[in-house]
Design an enzyme around this catalytic site. Structure first.
Site, PDB file in Angstrom:
ATOM      1  N   ASN A 184      38.878  39.708  48.985  1.00  0.00           N
ATOM      2  CA  ASN A 184      38.164  39.248  47.786  1.00  0.00           C
ATOM      3  C   ASN A 184      38.493  37.763  47.599  1.00  0.00           C
ATOM      4  OD1 ASN A 184      37.187  38.751  45.234  1.00  0.00           O
ATOM      5  ND2 ASN A 184      38.704  40.022  44.165  1.00  0.00           N
ATOM      6  N   LYS A 217      37.321  35.717  45.553  1.00  0.00           N
ATOM      7  CA  LYS A 217      37.215  35.249  44.157  1.00  0.00           C
ATOM      8  C   LYS A 217      36.438  33.924  44.132  1.00  0.00           C
ATOM      9  CE  LYS A 217      41.322  37.856  43.061  1.00  0.00           C
ATOM     10  NZ  LYS A 217      42.539  38.011  42.254  1.00  0.00           N
ATOM     11  N   HIS A 248      36.569  44.670  38.502  1.00  0.00           N
ATOM     12  CA  HIS A 248      37.819  43.936  38.738  1.00  0.00           C
ATOM     13  C   HIS A 248      38.428  43.542  37.388  1.00  0.00           C
ATOM     14  CE1 HIS A 248      40.664  40.916  40.019  1.00  0.00           C
ATOM     15  NE2 HIS A 248      40.565  41.427  41.240  1.00  0.00           N
ATOM     16  N   GLU A 286      39.798  40.950  36.390  1.00  0.00           N
ATOM     17  CA  GLU A 286      39.443  39.604  35.904  1.00  0.00           C
ATOM     18  C   GLU A 286      38.103  39.631  35.186  1.00  0.00           C
ATOM     19  OE1 GLU A 286      39.988  37.626  39.669  1.00  0.00           O
ATOM     20  OE2 GLU A 286      42.144  37.956  39.502  1.00  0.00           O
ATOM     21  N   GLU A 346      44.561  48.482  41.120  1.00  0.00           N
ATOM     22  CA  GLU A 346      45.171  47.151  41.065  1.00  0.00           C
ATOM     23  C   GLU A 346      45.917  46.991  39.742  1.00  0.00           C
ATOM     24  OE1 GLU A 346      42.933  44.210  43.783  1.00  0.00           O
ATOM     25  OE2 GLU A 346      41.908  44.263  41.866  1.00  0.00           O
ATOM     26  N   GLY A 400      48.019  38.436  41.847  1.00  0.00           N
ATOM     27  CA  GLY A 400      48.258  36.999  41.919  1.00  0.00           C
ATOM     28  C   GLY A 400      49.624  36.578  41.395  1.00  0.00           C
ATOM     29  N   SER A 420      49.022  41.349  45.083  1.00  0.00           N
ATOM     30  CA  SER A 420      50.065  40.678  45.871  1.00  0.00           C
ATOM     31  C   SER A 420      50.387  41.407  47.170  1.00  0.00           C
ATOM     32  CB  SER A 420      51.328  40.453  45.028  1.00  0.00           C
ATOM     33  OG  SER A 420      51.031  39.625  43.914  1.00  0.00           O
TER      34      SER A 420
END
Ligand code: PGA
Length: 258
Positions: free
Chosen positions: A9, A11, A97, A99, A169, A175, A215
């Site tokens: 991904n 992003k 996701h 985000e 996730e 991240g 991560s």
């Protein structure tokens, strides 16, 4: 036998030219992907066609988008429909996701509609779930993730479920460099499989691919992928460097078939 998948991904990273260079170096070094494994590259919308022309010639490598709109078409300036995604040659789309849930306030009902749009347009959906840190600290992560799955997917019938890949996730691991332990990942993945089994039956639950994201890197991928219910990874940061992404792909090729 369920598929093992590694998804990159990207992003909102890389220009088109940078993306092409990265895809070319990944594809030129890719080895060992058999029929039961897949690599998916999910670049920004603007890169789909160009990256798709590279992945088309590579066995077991597929193209994915990172989002799509919940409407079929119309006056939604700046948005991209599932049919448009499909028309680029993409086969997958990432939905839900964290985000997008957090920064763009995408709620469960919207994500259920996006999932239906994607499936109606013959895309496979990588449906993301995962809890924030405060939920993990309160030890209520199982209920939290269960609610996300029920709200996002339970409107689907069993035939549609076959085109869903799940990605767990934990938000506190995305991240941050802080990975879930393999025990934490395995515990949640087994729970997710049980949640799927309770609605769709044991066979469907056994067949569904459940990815871990947060991560994941070459140094921890083997341990995560060795968990019986972890079927691969959704990779952010480490998918932006050919060497790291290839290292994670190498880990999925080593992971035991089951
Ligand atoms: P990360 O991101 O690998 O950079 O933690 C994972 C993701 O958000 O899909």
């Amino acid at each position: 036998m369920r598929k093992k998948i590694v998804v990159g991904n990207w992003k909102m990273n890389l220009t088109l030219q940078e993306g092409i260079t990265l895809a070319e170096s990944i594809l030129s070094s890719l080895t060992g992907i058999d029929d039961n494994r897949q690599v998916v590259i999910a670049p920004p919308f603007t890169h789909l066609t160009a990256i798709g022309s590279l992945t088309k010639g590579a066995a077991h490598v597929h193209l994915g988008a990172q989002n799509c709109n919940d409407n079929a078409s119309g006056a939604y300036t700046g948005e991209i429909s599932a049919a448009m995604v499909k028309s680029t040659g993409a086969e997958y789309v990432i939905i839900g996701h964290s985000e997008r849930r957090e920064y763009y306030k995408e709620d469960d009902a919207l994500l259920a509609r996006k999932t239906s749009q994607a499936l109606d347009n013959n895309l496979k959906v990588i449906f993301c779930c995962g809890e924030p840190l405060e939920v993990r600290e309160a030890e209520t992560q199982n209920d939290y993730v269960e609610k996300q799955i029920k709200a996002g997917l339970y409107h689907l019938d069993g035939a549609h479920l076959r085109n869903i890949v799940l990605a767990y996730e934990p938000i506190w691991a995305i991240g941050t460099g802080r990975t879930a332990t393999s025990a934490q990942a395995q515990e949640m993945h087994a729970h997710i499989r049980a949640v799927i089994a309770s609605q769709y039956g044991k066979d469907a639950a056994n067949d569904i691919t459940i990815l871990y994201g947060g991560s994941c890197k070459p140094s921890n991928a083997d341990e995560l992928f060795a968990c019986p219910d972890v079927d691969g990874g959704l990779i952010g940061g480490a998918s932006l460097k050919a060497e790291e992404f290839l290292g994670i792909i190498a880990a999925i090729t080593r992971a035991q078939k089951q």
